[in-house]
Design an enzyme around this catalytic site. Structure first.
Site, PDB file in Angstrom:
ATOM      1  N   HIS A 124     -53.915  71.235  37.554  1.00 37.61           N
ATOM      2  CA  HIS A 124     -54.248  72.361  36.600  1.00 37.61           C
ATOM      3  C   HIS A 124     -55.576  72.097  35.617  1.00 37.61           C
ATOM      4  CE1 HIS A 124     -53.407  75.007  32.982  1.00 37.61           C
ATOM      5  NE2 HIS A 124     -53.132  75.743  33.866  1.00 37.61           N
TER       6      HIS A 124
ATOM      7  N   CYS B  86     -62.959  79.175  49.714  1.00 34.73           N
ATOM      8  CA  CYS B  86     -63.080  79.191  48.229  1.00 34.73           C
ATOM      9  C   CYS B  86     -62.105  78.468  47.472  1.00 34.73           C
ATOM     10  CB  CYS B  86     -62.411  80.709  47.757  1.00 34.73           C
ATOM     11  SG  CYS B  86     -60.527  80.763  48.119  1.00 34.73           S
TER      12      CYS B  86
HETATM   13  C1  PEP Z   1     -56.625  77.228  46.853  1.00 38.41           C
HETATM   14  O1  PEP Z   1     -55.561  76.850  46.981  1.00 38.41           O
HETATM   15  O2  PEP Z   1     -57.510  76.694  47.696  1.00 38.41           O
HETATM   16  C2  PEP Z   1     -57.094  78.095  45.983  1.00 38.41           C
HETATM   17  C3  PEP Z   1     -58.286  78.412  45.617  1.00 38.41           C
HETATM   18  O3  PEP Z   1     -56.219  78.595  45.091  1.00 38.41           O
HETATM   19  P1  PEP Z   1     -55.568  77.908  43.689  1.00 38.41           P
HETATM   20  O4  PEP Z   1     -56.319  76.608  43.455  1.00 38.41           O
HETATM   21  O5  PEP Z   1     -55.440  78.940  42.772  1.00 38.41           O
HETATM   22  O6  PEP Z   1     -54.175  77.705  44.291  1.00 38.41           O
END
Ligand code: PEP
Ligand code: MG
Length: 851
Positions: free
Chosen positions: A418, A794
């Site tokens: 996080h 992403c």
């Molecule tokens: C991912 O899981 O790659 C993503 C971009 O979402 P998050 O990091 O918000 O879980």
């Protein structure tokens, strides 16, 4: 039979090759070809140096015979790539009683004695590795020689060939030492990298008239702008001018005497030589020179040392002057170099006091007072005091404190924890997983084993680029995104053939992304919009609603806030695509975790604390990462997604009225089954129809899926039937493919990498073999079902050159990364397309492609 190891005199036509004699030997030959005054020099190839290490010498009398009688020589290392290092230069080989006598006749006894003692000391300590202490303090040549005899049980050698043999042997063996090998391998040298050596004629130390040595370059190492930098030391040798206070400036200078004052024609000749090197070697060089009775010699030239900023300025200026093509300027800069330009940096200082190190999770550096809670960080920011938020790990509750902090430091977590993800998004430096930290949140103190205890308010520096935590306030270097940087980015845009979008949640992120010229927003994590002051309470009311009416009322209040968020983003992005991900995290993350918070919430909601506490307990999950998050929440509490869809559509209409028509992209997170998409799609289509008929306005939108579970990748074909785009979320996909928690992996990751289980942390560097295969499968199956499906990545890997290469080869349309990674991603993408377009010999990363 073994042949005698060979050597070659460096002449314009000699067969000198970088891959055989090293880069210094080749560079010296280039200077000779340019007719520059380089003293006679001999190159010893890699094979010869290997033979020397095993005790087989070239014919040294023949080597020395190439120089004039009574000549002193220097030996320098010449590895294949300049940054692979090599043993330090040894000067004045050949110095003996006879030379000392000659020197005394010219310069007097004491100057000659000092010179001789210096050589004996360097020969004993640097070449034979004798104890430095034995040669300390004031010595005469006689004393120094007897000291040498005591240590070595033999006389100090008078024969230049004996001295030279020792020097060559010592340098050849130093190259084979373990530390030297590890250091160069870290810079990419192969295990069998060879060392070349160059033996060069020297002036006989101090000389008559205008004699001395200096180092000069005509460009600033800090900015890359034209600037004469260097020093000259009368009667000096080697690079001593750079460290002696009595050294002179090169050009005329108000602050003190200069070489130009005494010898303007020499400075003019140096300037001309540097210009010639710039155009013909196609590099800004640093020149080492000597003057002997006014006669100029150029002993050596190396690539001028430079900061990241100077690196960009120099490459751009060489291309603007037509010396190198643009594509070469782009390939000369390692993409990660740009990282150093975008953030404040700690000034490199060997004396810095490193308290501990962790994972370099978000680049840049900041200093400030230690705060152990988000509230303390906010209070500190409100007073205008810089602060560092120190937590065991962060949670969504800390978000406002993270916003307020100048840097974040956590004991736990890795690259996608996080703290790391949020910090990179915010552009706040972060060191995560500093496992040595011992935080006592009750006493509000921290320490690491063997160090003093630090309290709230004490000042530390967090360097998120190196992973270091420093005691006190370190000196900083400010970022500089000058004209050259912008020019380089324009050139990269013209070359690259894959889209680069940014992960941006707020108007601030989007503005930053715009500044770096992105192709759109690839991921807007909407849950980050609910943590802002004022919204959290409404959010909690929505979670605590006892019946559909109360829930609808809370959502009604959230709607205008979300609409304003989206309208702001659409307007900022001026018609560029904005991909909005529907709400992802588990609901309990919005609820307080301690007693104090529960009481405050109970008061705000006018509910008994016990009810609040039991409701929170009901929402707790054993494994929230695999629990009711993402689309599972959308299926179970569909009103949230409906509210978000409405906010997106209403914002679309409002923003389109003001400027370019907006086509929003709506992305469903954590999908694993086709039916999930069908259910959510039906509801969103319903909202779209309702908004259209209420407003009598037309708009279009694209609905897509975030592929983050292995099942979604495997079933991408049927999922794509309902999806205009598939965006691979490699953070979760990595977590789920390995069965490796994003938040806990930091604890053992270094042991795993250290023991070679993983070549790299797979949360940092995309695991091409495993996760990559899922990406390829998903892409192929998705495209088969829907040929026009847009493909992208992403996750945090999106800003990593290696993953960009992978996505490009797989035919993805774009990658999306944190705004601050955008310049790195653009440059990496440009380099990949250049390497495809141009033949490898066209792209010369080394100096001097003209021969
Ligand atoms: C991912 O899981 O790659 C993503 C971009 O979402 P998050 O990091 O918000 O879980
Ligand atoms: Mg995810």
């Amino acid at each position: 039979m073994l042949t005698t190891p060979d050597f070659t005199e460096i002449t314009p036509t000699a067969d000198i090759r970088t891959d055989r004699h090293g880069n210094r030997a080749k560079c010296l030959q280039r200077l000779v070809r340019l007719d520059l005054p380089v003293p006679p020099t001999v190159a010893l190839p890699f094979d010869t140096v290997r033979a020397i290490a095993q005790g087989r010498m070239p014919d040294l009398a023949q080597v020395l015979g190439l120089f004039g009688p009574d000549t002193l020589v220097s030996v320098r290392s010449s590895s294949e790539a300049a940054d692979w290092g090599g043993p330090g230069t040894i000067l004045n080989i050949g110095m003996n009683d006879a030379q000392a006598e000659r020197l005394a006749a010219i310069h007097g006894q004491s100057a000659a004695d000092a010179f001789y003692v210096n050589f004996i000391r360097s020969y004993a300590v640097d070449v034979l590795r004798l104890d430095e202490d034995a040669f300390e303090g004031p010595l005469t040549p006689r004393l120094a020689k007897s000291q040498f005899e005591d240590e070595m049980e033999e006389e100090f050698p008078q024969d230049p060939t004996v001295q030279l043999a020792q020097v060559l042997k010592s340098m050849a063996r130093a190259w084979e030492g373990t530390t030297a090998r590890l250091l160069r391998q870290a810079k990419g040298a192969p295990a069998d990298a060879g060392l070349g050596l160059v033996v060069q004629q020297m002036a006989l130390g101090p000389g008559k008239g205008l004699s001395g040595a200096g180092v000069v370059q005509f460009v600033s190492s800090e900015t890359g702008e034209p600037q004469v930098t260097g020093r000259y030391l009368p009667q000096g040798q080697g690079r001593a001018a750079l460290s002696k206070s009595e050294a002179r400036y090169i050009e005329h200078d108000e602050r003190g005497p200069s070489l130009e004052d005494d010898a303007p024609e020499t400075v003019a000749a140096l300037r001309e030589a540097a210009l010639l090197m710039r155009t013909r070697l196609r590099e800004e060089m640093q020149i080492e020179f000597t003057l002997m009775d006014g006669h100029l010699s150029l002993l050596d030239a190396v690539r001028a040392p430079r900061s990241a900023r100077a690196e960009v300025a120099i490459a751009v200026s060489l291309a603007e002057d037509g010396i190198i093509p643009r594509h070469e300027a782009l390939t000369r800069i390692a993409p990660n170099t740009l990282n150093q330009m975008l953030h404040r940096q700690v000034l490199p200082d060997p004396h810095r006091d490193v308290l501990t190190t962790g994972i370099a999770a978000a680049p840049g550096a900041a200093q400030g007072r230690i705060c152990f809670t988000a509230a303390a960080a906010q209070a500190s920011a409100a007073k205008g005091e810089a602060c560092i938020l120190v937590r065991r790990e962060t949670s969504p509750e800390d978000i406002r404190g993270m916003h307020a902090a100048d840097a974040i430091l956590t004991e736990r977590g890795g690259m996608t924890s996080h703290a790391a993800v949020i910090a990179r998004g915010l552009g706040v430096p972060c060191v995560a997983g500093a496992t040595q930290l011992q935080i006592d949140s009750r006493k509000k103190s921290l320490t690491v084993p063997g160090r003093k205890v630090f309290h709230e308010g004490d000042i530390i520096t967090v360097d998120g680029s190196s992973g270091e935590v420093l005691v006190g306030a370190a000196t900083m270097i400010e970022p500089a995104l000058g004209g050259a940087f912008a020019t380089l980015m324009d050139w990269a845009d013209a070359e690259r053939d894959i889209g680069i979008r940014a992960n941006a949640d707020t108007a601030g992120d989007a503005a930053m992304a715009q500044r770096f010229g992105v192709d759109g927003i690839g991921l807007c994590r909407t849950e980050h919009m609910f943590f802002e002051a004022g919204r959290l309470t409404v959010m909690r009311e929505m979670i605590f609603a006892e019946n559909p009416e109360d829930r609808a009322a809370a959502l009604e209040r959230l709607l205008p806030m979300q609409r304003a968020d989206f309208q702001g983003l659409f307007e900022l992005m001026r018609g560029q695509p904005v991909c909005i991900r529907l709400f992802d995290p588990p609901l309990h993350e919005f609820l307080p975790g301690d007693r104090e918070g529960i009481h405050a919430l109970a008061e705000a909601l006018d509910l008994p604390a016990s009810r609040v506490a039991s409701r929170i307990e009901n929402l707790q999950e054993f494994n929230p990462m695999l629990g009711m998050r993402g689309v599972r929440l959308g299926i179970t509490v569909p009103e949230i997604y409906e509210m978000q869809a409405r906010a997106i559509f209403e914002a679309t209409i409002a923003a389109s009225r003001k400027g370019a028509p907006v086509v929003p992209e709506i992305m469903i997170p954590l999908v694993s089954a086709r039916r999930e998409v069908e259910l959510v799609k039906a509801r969103i289509d319903g909202v779209a129809s309702a908004v259209k008929s209420e407003t009598r306005k037309e708009f279009t939108y694209r609905l897509g899926v975030m592929v983050e579970t292995p099942r979604a990748a495997l079933r991408a074909g049927e999922i794509a039937e309902h999806s205009a785009f598939l965006s691979f979320g490699t953070n979760d996909l990595t977590q789920m493919t390995y069965g490796l928690s994003r938040d806990d992996a930091g604890r053992f990751m270094s042991a795993y990498v250290h023991q070679g289980v993983f070549a790299e942390d797979p949360f940092t560097q995309l695991d091409i073999d495993g996760v990559g295969e899922l990406l390829l499968l998903g892409a192929e199956r998705g495209r088969e079902a829907r040929p026009d499906v847009t493909l992208s990545l992403c996750g945090e890997h999106g800003g990593h050159p290696q993953s960009i290469g992978f996505c490009r080869r797989a035919g993805f349309d774009y990658v999306s990364c944190s705004p601050f990674r955008v310049p790195v991603a653009k440059l990496a993408a440009a380099q990949l397309s250049i390497l495809d377009k141009h033949l490898p010999h066209d792209v010369d990363l080394d100096i001097g492609a003209d021969d």
